[in-house]
Design a protein around this motif. Structure first.
Motif, PDB file in Angstrom:
ATOM      1  N   LYS A  93       0.818  -1.208   0.000  1.00  0.00           N
ATOM      2  CA  LYS A  93       0.000   0.000   0.000  1.00  0.00           C
ATOM      3  C   LYS A  93       0.857   1.267   0.000  1.00  0.00           C
ATOM      4  CE  LYS A  93      -4.425  -1.205   0.219  1.00  0.00           C
ATOM      5  NZ  LYS A  93      -5.453  -0.627  -0.685  1.00  0.00           N
ATOM      6  N   ASN A 301     -16.791  12.979 -10.368  1.00  0.00           N
ATOM      7  CA  ASN A 301     -15.565  13.063 -11.161  1.00  0.00           C
ATOM      8  C   ASN A 301     -15.886  13.150 -12.652  1.00  0.00           C
ATOM      9  OD1 ASN A 301     -12.530  12.772 -11.351  1.00  0.00           O
ATOM     10  ND2 ASN A 301     -13.138  10.971 -12.505  1.00  0.00           N
ATOM     11  N   ASN A 333      -9.108  10.696  -3.822  1.00  0.00           N
ATOM     12  CA  ASN A 333      -8.399   9.627  -4.519  1.00  0.00           C
ATOM     13  C   ASN A 333      -7.562  10.232  -5.634  1.00  0.00           C
ATOM     14  OD1 ASN A 333      -9.796   9.321  -7.287  1.00  0.00           O
ATOM     15  ND2 ASN A 333     -11.535   9.273  -5.868  1.00  0.00           N
ATOM     16  N   GLU A 334      -6.555   9.497  -6.056  1.00  0.00           N
ATOM     17  CA  GLU A 334      -5.572  10.046  -6.988  1.00  0.00           C
ATOM     18  C   GLU A 334      -6.186  10.470  -8.317  1.00  0.00           C
ATOM     19  OE1 GLU A 334      -3.180   7.466  -4.153  1.00  0.00           O
ATOM     20  OE2 GLU A 334      -5.135   7.372  -5.130  1.00  0.00           O
ATOM     21  N   SER A 335      -7.142   9.719  -8.835  1.00  0.00           N
ATOM     22  CA  SER A 335      -7.735  10.061 -10.132  1.00  0.00           C
ATOM     23  C   SER A 335      -8.427  11.418 -10.086  1.00  0.00           C
ATOM     24  CB  SER A 335      -8.741   8.984 -10.557  1.00  0.00           C
ATOM     25  OG  SER A 335      -8.098   7.759 -10.769  1.00  0.00           O
ATOM     26  N   ALA A 366      -4.946  13.087   4.196  1.00  0.00           N
ATOM     27  CA  ALA A 366      -4.914  11.855   3.401  1.00  0.00           C
ATOM     28  C   ALA A 366      -4.419  10.671   4.210  1.00  0.00           C
ATOM     29  CB  ALA A 366      -4.033  12.049   2.177  1.00  0.00           C
ATOM     30  N   PHE A 370      -1.876   7.395   0.244  1.00  0.00           N
ATOM     31  CA  PHE A 370      -2.212   8.337  -0.831  1.00  0.00           C
ATOM     32  C   PHE A 370      -0.933   8.804  -1.510  1.00  0.00           C
ATOM     33  CE2 PHE A 370      -3.258  12.351  -2.809  1.00  0.00           C
ATOM     34  CZ  PHE A 370      -4.490  12.086  -3.385  1.00  0.00           C
TER      35      PHE A 370
END
Length: 377
Positions: A93, A301, A333-335, A366, A370
């Motif tokens: 992770k 998103n 989240n990263e996206s 975070a 992350f």
């Protein structure tokens, strides 16, 4: 707009299983299915590890594992293996796959989890009248997944297919319904992982074959699998096939249908509008999703992306900023952050300062895993 960048919300979750008792010896095929009455009875402070994992506190897990090992708090073989599993998971992770792989290699001689060191009956003092393999399923899955993180895609796929064979051999042996259901969930998890690997390489025909296997397991009335089937068909240009799959999902909606199913249908409709470059209609579908479920991050998103492609950068940025402000634990989240930073770069001359402010905020809220580099500061 490349639909390959849109989220595919069809997750599956790993679980645990049991095996039947035989003669006077209790047969146990999984360390979490045993005569113990609680998580902490299974393993030293296992509930604490589970809680830290749920909160994404992976660095704390590494500390806890190191502390337990240094003080020799783990007294049984399966406890060492359980803690090793959490350690490998935490390292994975935290984007430290090399360290995670080294931890695994210290345990395994080759690729065999079926050696005597992993069986209860070889430790009669610790496990009287017990037999079976005590390797956690999560460790088997990590063993198959890790090579992919090390850019060894084929090795990962080989291990995943081996894991599928192992699961199916267990399904043939297990007789009780609860156990069958648990192994079925594991099979679905691994199949979805394999499909994701092939989809990332645009191996669409392979994906379709595996999805048909998945339909055979889940049934042809599973909306998530049918939605995934439509998504894959759309990826390689079979628009009519995608529409047929999405229509089948829509046909499952009734007057009492859950919000999740209704939103799944609306998101599928929106994807079809995106293919036709009808971003206004797609935004309308996503807005309906958000009205039904204010935490539908896929809809938020994608709504922002559609607004951006409609040249409405200001509103697109507001959608993502509002999501991060209102439900940061869900939206972060990263996206989503990558998309927001791309919009900043398009909209503002001083985007570096704005992204730095965002990066500082992320550092405060975070979870450990992350990837803050997604802000490109």
């Amino acid at each position: 707009m490349d639909t390959a960048g849109l989220p595919d919300p069809n997750p599956s979750q790993p679980d645990t299983t049991t095996a039947a008792a035989a003669d006077t010896t209790t047969a146990i095929d999984d360390p979490l299915n045993n005569p113990y009455t609680s998580l902490n009875a299974i393993c030293h402070e296992l509930s604490d590890l589970q809680d830290l994992a749920t909160r994404g506190a992976w660095k704390s897990i590494l500390d806890k594992v190191g502390h337990a090992r240094s003080l020799n708090l783990l007294t049984k073989p399966h406890e060492h293996l359980t803690y090793l599993t959490f350690n490998v998971l935490a390292l994975t992770k935290l984007r430290r796959p090399v360290d995670a792989n080294q931890e695994l290699e210290t345990l395994l001689d080759g690729e065999d989890f079926n050696t005597p060191q992993f069986h209860y009956q070889n430790y009669p003092n610790h496990y009287p009248n017990m037999k079976g393999n005590f390797v956690p399923f999560a460790l088997r899955w990590l063993h198959a997944y890790l090579p992919y993180s090390l850019a060894q895609r084929m090795k990962s796929l080989d291990r995943l297919y081996t894991l599928i064979d192992f699961i199916r051999s267990k399904k043939l042996k297990v007789l009780t319904n609860p156990s069958k259901d648990l192994w079925k969930r594991r099979e679905i998890l691994v199949l979805n992982t394999i499909i994701s690997h092939h989809l990332s390489q645009k191996d669409f025909k392979l994906c379709l074959g595996l999805l048909n296997e998945l339909i055979g397991i889940c049934g042809d009335d599973d909306p998530n699998v049918l939605s995934k089937l439509g998504y894959v068909k759309m990826q390689y240009g079979d628009v009519e096939g995608a529409k047929k799959a999405f229509s089948a999902v829509e046909g499952m909606i009734g007057s009492e249908s859950e919000v999740g199913l209704r939103n799944l249908v609306s998101r599928s409709k929106a994807l079809m509008y995106i293919v036709e470059k009808d971003y206004v209609s797609a935004v309308r579908e996503y807005e309906e999703c958000i009205e039904r479920d204010g935490m539908d991050m896929v809809a938020m998103n994608n709504k922002a992306l559609c607004l951006m492609y409609s040249r409405d950068l200001s509103d697109a940025i507001k959608v993502l900023e509002n999501a991060l402000e209102r439900v940061p634990t869900v939206a972060l989240n990263e996206s989503l952050v990558v998309n927001l930073c791309s919009m900043y770069e398009l909209a503002y001359v001083n985007h570096a300062d704005i992204k730095k402010t965002l990066n500082n905020w992320i550092a405060r809220v975070a979870p450990d895993d992350f990837d803050s580099s997604c802000t490109r500061t």
